[in-house]
Design a protein around this motif. Sequence first.
Motif, PDB file in Angstrom:
ATOM      1  N   GLU A  60      74.916  50.911  22.300  1.00  0.00           N
ATOM      2  CA  GLU A  60      73.473  51.142  21.873  1.00  0.00           C
ATOM      3  C   GLU A  60      72.888  49.990  20.768  1.00  0.00           C
ATOM      4  O   GLU A  60      71.882  49.854  20.955  1.00  0.00           O
ATOM      5  CB  GLU A  60      73.626  52.630  21.254  1.00  0.00           C
ATOM      6  CG  GLU A  60      74.088  53.588  21.918  1.00  0.00           C
ATOM      7  CD  GLU A  60      73.061  53.825  23.112  1.00  0.00           C
ATOM      8  OE1 GLU A  60      72.086  53.543  23.218  1.00  0.00           O
ATOM      9  OE2 GLU A  60      73.491  54.984  23.965  1.00  0.00           O
ATOM     10  N   GLN A  69      61.167  50.820  21.735  1.00  0.00           N
ATOM     11  CA  GLN A  69      62.411  50.996  22.787  1.00  0.00           C
ATOM     12  C   GLN A  69      63.487  50.708  21.645  1.00  0.00           C
ATOM     13  O   GLN A  69      64.426  51.305  21.688  1.00  0.00           O
ATOM     14  CB  GLN A  69      62.204  49.915  23.856  1.00  0.00           C
ATOM     15  CG  GLN A  69      63.413  50.103  24.811  1.00  0.00           C
ATOM     16  CD  GLN A  69      62.962  51.429  25.810  1.00  0.00           C
ATOM     17  OE1 GLN A  69      62.038  52.138  25.810  1.00  0.00           O
ATOM     18  NE2 GLN A  69      63.907  51.880  26.705  1.00  0.00           N
ATOM     19  N   GLU A  97      66.659  53.098  20.728  1.00  0.00           N
ATOM     20  CA  GLU A  97      67.975  52.567  20.756  1.00  0.00           C
ATOM     21  C   GLU A  97      68.907  52.642  19.435  1.00  0.00           C
ATOM     22  O   GLU A  97      69.917  53.152  19.247  1.00  0.00           O
ATOM     23  CB  GLU A  97      68.348  51.287  21.300  1.00  0.00           C
ATOM     24  CG  GLU A  97      67.614  50.842  22.560  1.00  0.00           C
ATOM     25  CD  GLU A  97      68.047  52.080  23.767  1.00  0.00           C
ATOM     26  OE1 GLU A  97      69.256  52.508  23.587  1.00  0.00           O
ATOM     27  OE2 GLU A  97      67.553  52.159  24.793  1.00  0.00           O
ATOM     28  N   HIS A 150      69.666  56.244  19.143  1.00  0.00           N
ATOM     29  CA  HIS A 150      70.739  56.834  19.868  1.00  0.00           C
ATOM     30  C   HIS A 150      72.107  56.258  19.154  1.00  0.00           C
ATOM     31  O   HIS A 150      73.030  57.073  18.871  1.00  0.00           O
ATOM     32  CB  HIS A 150      70.648  55.871  21.333  1.00  0.00           C
ATOM     33  CG  HIS A 150      69.557  56.403  22.142  1.00  0.00           C
ATOM     34  ND1 HIS A 150      69.171  55.856  23.274  1.00  0.00           N
ATOM     35  CD2 HIS A 150      69.103  57.388  22.146  1.00  0.00           C
ATOM     36  CE1 HIS A 150      68.266  56.255  23.940  1.00  0.00           C
ATOM     37  NE2 HIS A 150      67.919  57.456  23.131  1.00  0.00           N
ATOM     38  N   GLU A 172      69.116  49.716  31.850  1.00  0.00           N
ATOM     39  CA  GLU A 172      69.121  51.259  31.753  1.00  0.00           C
ATOM     40  C   GLU A 172      70.016  51.678  32.569  1.00  0.00           C
ATOM     41  O   GLU A 172      70.799  52.697  32.210  1.00  0.00           O
ATOM     42  CB  GLU A 172      67.771  51.746  31.510  1.00  0.00           C
ATOM     43  CG  GLU A 172      66.847  51.608  30.298  1.00  0.00           C
ATOM     44  CD  GLU A 172      67.561  52.141  29.050  1.00  0.00           C
ATOM     45  OE1 GLU A 172      68.296  53.028  29.204  1.00  0.00           O
ATOM     46  OE2 GLU A 172      67.457  51.797  28.081  1.00  0.00           O
ATOM     47  N   VAL A 228      73.442  51.105  30.987  1.00  0.00           N
ATOM     48  CA  VAL A 228      73.774  52.233  29.984  1.00  0.00           C
ATOM     49  C   VAL A 228      73.885  53.746  30.666  1.00  0.00           C
ATOM     50  O   VAL A 228      74.647  54.504  30.012  1.00  0.00           O
ATOM     51  CB  VAL A 228      72.650  52.417  29.101  1.00  0.00           C
ATOM     52  CG1 VAL A 228      72.557  53.629  27.940  1.00  0.00           C
ATOM     53  CG2 VAL A 228      72.357  51.238  28.431  1.00  0.00           C
ATOM     54  N   GLN A 285      68.660  59.640  29.676  1.00  0.00           N
ATOM     55  CA  GLN A 285      69.011  58.415  30.522  1.00  0.00           C
ATOM     56  C   GLN A 285      67.879  58.653  31.879  1.00  0.00           C
ATOM     57  O   GLN A 285      67.405  57.692  32.322  1.00  0.00           O
ATOM     58  CB  GLN A 285      70.258  58.314  30.982  1.00  0.00           C
ATOM     59  CG  GLN A 285      71.107  57.505  29.895  1.00  0.00           C
ATOM     60  CD  GLN A 285      70.647  55.996  29.497  1.00  0.00           C
ATOM     61  OE1 GLN A 285      70.162  56.035  28.442  1.00  0.00           O
ATOM     62  NE2 GLN A 285      70.115  55.023  30.283  1.00  0.00           N
ATOM     63  N   GLU A 310      64.940  57.757  30.552  1.00  0.00           N
ATOM     64  CA  GLU A 310      64.580  56.218  30.461  1.00  0.00           C
ATOM     65  C   GLU A 310      64.198  55.337  31.389  1.00  0.00           C
ATOM     66  O   GLU A 310      63.503  54.529  31.548  1.00  0.00           O
ATOM     67  CB  GLU A 310      65.938  55.731  29.472  1.00  0.00           C
ATOM     68  CG  GLU A 310      66.162  56.333  28.039  1.00  0.00           C
ATOM     69  CD  GLU A 310      65.554  55.333  26.989  1.00  0.00           C
ATOM     70  OE1 GLU A 310      66.286  54.476  26.778  1.00  0.00           O
ATOM     71  OE2 GLU A 310      64.450  55.477  26.564  1.00  0.00           O
TER      72      GLU A 310
HETATM   73 FE1  FEO Z   1      70.286  54.092  24.688  1.00  0.00          FE
HETATM   74 FE2  FEO Z   1      68.108  53.130  26.625  1.00  0.00          FE
HETATM   75  O1  FEO Z   1      69.740  54.026  26.195  1.00  0.00           O
END
Ligand code: FEO
Length: 169
Positions: A17, A46, A50, A53, A94, A97, A127, A130
């Motif tokens: 992340e 963005q 992150e 996250h 993405e 991820v 996700q 995203e």
């Molecule tokens: Fe932390 Fe864009 O996923």
Amino acid sequence: MLTQKMQSEYNKQINAEFYSAYLYLSMSSYLSENNLNGFANWMNIQYQEEMFHAMKFYQYVIERGGKVVLDAIEKPQAEWKDIIDVFESTFEHEKHVTSLVHNLMSVAHEEKDYASVSFLQWFVDEQVEEEANVDELLQQLKLVEGKGSGLFMLDREAKARVFTPPVAQ
Ligand code: FEO
């Protein structure tokens, strides 16, 4: 208490992340340099998401009595071909991820860590959003071939994006 396996997987995800944040900040810098200030703002949001996250995972490990071990963050790419290339890379990243989050969910099931299963569901859902957001923008950029007045308008729209911390779980 977290199992060793779960703790180690969470630590890898924290690093991933932070790397995502670093990558998007690098993209933001590239976009600023290319006078796409709206998209630079979009990518900066963005980056902030992150960071959110990473810290959400960080706090969860601590809350479960685990230990966060920070690792080196890989150097991100600094140059792209054009804005479509930036968003294609973002979409691919993405998707990657998403696969990491799904792997974490599989480990949580294997370890019978049902608290983690519940916690991770937020990331599974996040996700989906995203990927959808990035794909939408990528398709719009392709429609205007990443140039001209279409690009100018999309850049203006991207300028309006603001960071809203997601509601606490
Ligand atoms: Fe932390 Fe864009 O996923």
